[in-house]
Design a protein around this motif. Structure first.
Motif, PDB file in Angstrom:
ATOM      1  N   GLU A 185       0.824  -1.205   0.000  1.00 18.74           N
ATOM      2  CA  GLU A 185       0.000   0.000   0.000  1.00 18.74           C
ATOM      3  C   GLU A 185       0.864   1.264   0.000  1.00 18.74           C
ATOM      4  O   GLU A 185       0.556   2.241  -0.699  1.00 18.74           O
ATOM      5  CB  GLU A 185      -0.932   0.004   1.218  1.00 18.74           C
ATOM      6  CG  GLU A 185      -2.062  -1.018   1.152  1.00 18.74           C
ATOM      7  CD  GLU A 185      -1.570  -2.452   1.411  1.00 18.74           C
ATOM      8  OE1 GLU A 185      -0.424  -2.619   1.938  1.00 18.74           O
ATOM      9  OE2 GLU A 185      -2.316  -3.391   1.089  1.00 18.74           O
ATOM     10  N   ASP A 189       0.956   4.137  -3.042  1.00 15.61           N
ATOM     11  CA  ASP A 189       0.779   5.575  -2.823  1.00 15.61           C
ATOM     12  C   ASP A 189       1.957   6.370  -3.382  1.00 15.61           C
ATOM     13  O   ASP A 189       1.781   7.420  -4.005  1.00 15.61           O
ATOM     14  CB  ASP A 189       0.633   5.882  -1.332  1.00 15.61           C
ATOM     15  CG  ASP A 189      -0.738   5.504  -0.787  1.00 15.61           C
ATOM     16  OD1 ASP A 189      -1.641   5.237  -1.611  1.00 15.61           O
ATOM     17  OD2 ASP A 189      -0.898   5.479   0.439  1.00 15.61           O
ATOM     18  N   ARG A 194      -2.036   8.314  -4.943  1.00 19.43           N
ATOM     19  CA  ARG A 194      -3.194   7.988  -4.101  1.00 19.43           C
ATOM     20  C   ARG A 194      -4.508   8.024  -4.859  1.00 19.43           C
ATOM     21  O   ARG A 194      -5.473   7.394  -4.460  1.00 19.43           O
ATOM     22  CB  ARG A 194      -3.274   8.958  -2.920  1.00 19.43           C
ATOM     23  CG  ARG A 194      -2.061   8.870  -2.014  1.00 19.43           C
ATOM     24  CD  ARG A 194      -2.228   9.700  -0.775  1.00 19.43           C
ATOM     25  NE  ARG A 194      -1.018   9.584   0.052  1.00 19.43           N
ATOM     26  CZ  ARG A 194      -1.018   9.684   1.352  1.00 19.43           C
ATOM     27  NH1 ARG A 194      -2.144   9.884   1.983  1.00 19.43           N
ATOM     28  NH2 ARG A 194       0.102   9.584   2.034  1.00 19.43           N
TER      29      ARG A 194
END
Length: 238
Positions: A185, A189, A194
């Motif tokens: 994750e 990002d 994002r």
């Protein structure tokens, strides 16, 4: 996303192109990277735009109505206020002699249509760094891997590595934080952004591609997989 231009003084790029679809595509990609964009559809309008508000760089099509891109470039170079203005010539002409003509006329760079957008963006950033409009990024290194961010090239042990755009950005981020473990994750990002929806397992696919690109026979794997945690640029202990 890496390479985004931020801050109040965003570089202004004048795009001189009479093909509306290509003009739209260029504007979209440049603005996504944080640049301001002005447009001109012919050579005469381009010279007016340059005189009204000096851009930081001109993307200049060769084949234009009213004045050719070559003549626009000549006039830009004749004017004291724009003599050093960075110019990249865009053209469908592919003969080597055409490239020589463009450069002799004063263009700083020359790229043939159709072109790879990542390649064009890299050339734009390189020229803007050379002119001092944006800061030079320099070199990142870890063990025998070396990334020249200005030239957009990567080497391991002196041999050039060929990376796709995503693998390049992934390696660039890891080189900026050697030894640190990042979850899927966090990598999404940092590398994809994002606001872009990508499945976390996509990271695994690109890590495999990156490993294949940077690890030759008999070379240690410099990307460490940390079970249930993520990945790190970190040589495994023997």
């Amino acid at each position: 996303m890496p390479e985004l231009i931020t801050g109040s003084a965003k570089p202004l790029i004048l795009v001189v192109e009479d093909e509306a679809p290509l003009l739209t595509l260029l504007r979209y990609n440049l603005e996504r990277q944080g640049f301001r964009v002005e447009e001109a559809a012919d050579g005469e309008e381009a010279l007016v735009r340059v005189a009204e508000a000096r851009p930081d760089l001109v993307l200049l099509d060769w084949m234009l109505p009213s004045l050719s891109g070559l003549e626009v470039c000549r006039q830009i170079r004749r004017r004291p206020t724009t003599r050093d203005l960075p110019v990249i010539m865009l053209t469908a002409r592919t003969e080597q002699q055409d490239a020589v003509r463009a450069l002799d006329t004063g263009a700083d760079d020359y790229i043939s249509k159709p072109f790879d957008m990542e390649n064009l963006l890299a050339r734009i950033r390189a020229l803007l760094r050379r002119s001092g409009t944006i800061a030079s990024k320099g070199v990142l290194a870890y063990q025998d891997i070396r990334m020249d961010q200005d030239a957009h090239r990567v080497f391991r042990g002196g041999r050039p590595l060929h990376l796709g755009p995503t693998e390049y950005r992934l390696l660039e981020f890891l080189l900026q934080h050697p030894g640190r473990v990042f979850s899927r994750e966090q990598l999404l990002d940092a590398v994809w952004g994002r606001d872009i929806h990508v499945e976390p397992r996509t990271v695994d696919v690109h890590i495999r591609r990156l490993r294949k690109a940077i690890n030759g026979p008999d070379e240690p794997d410099l990307i460490r997989t940390v079970r249930s945690a993520g990945y790190a640029l970190d040589a495994e202990s023997p």
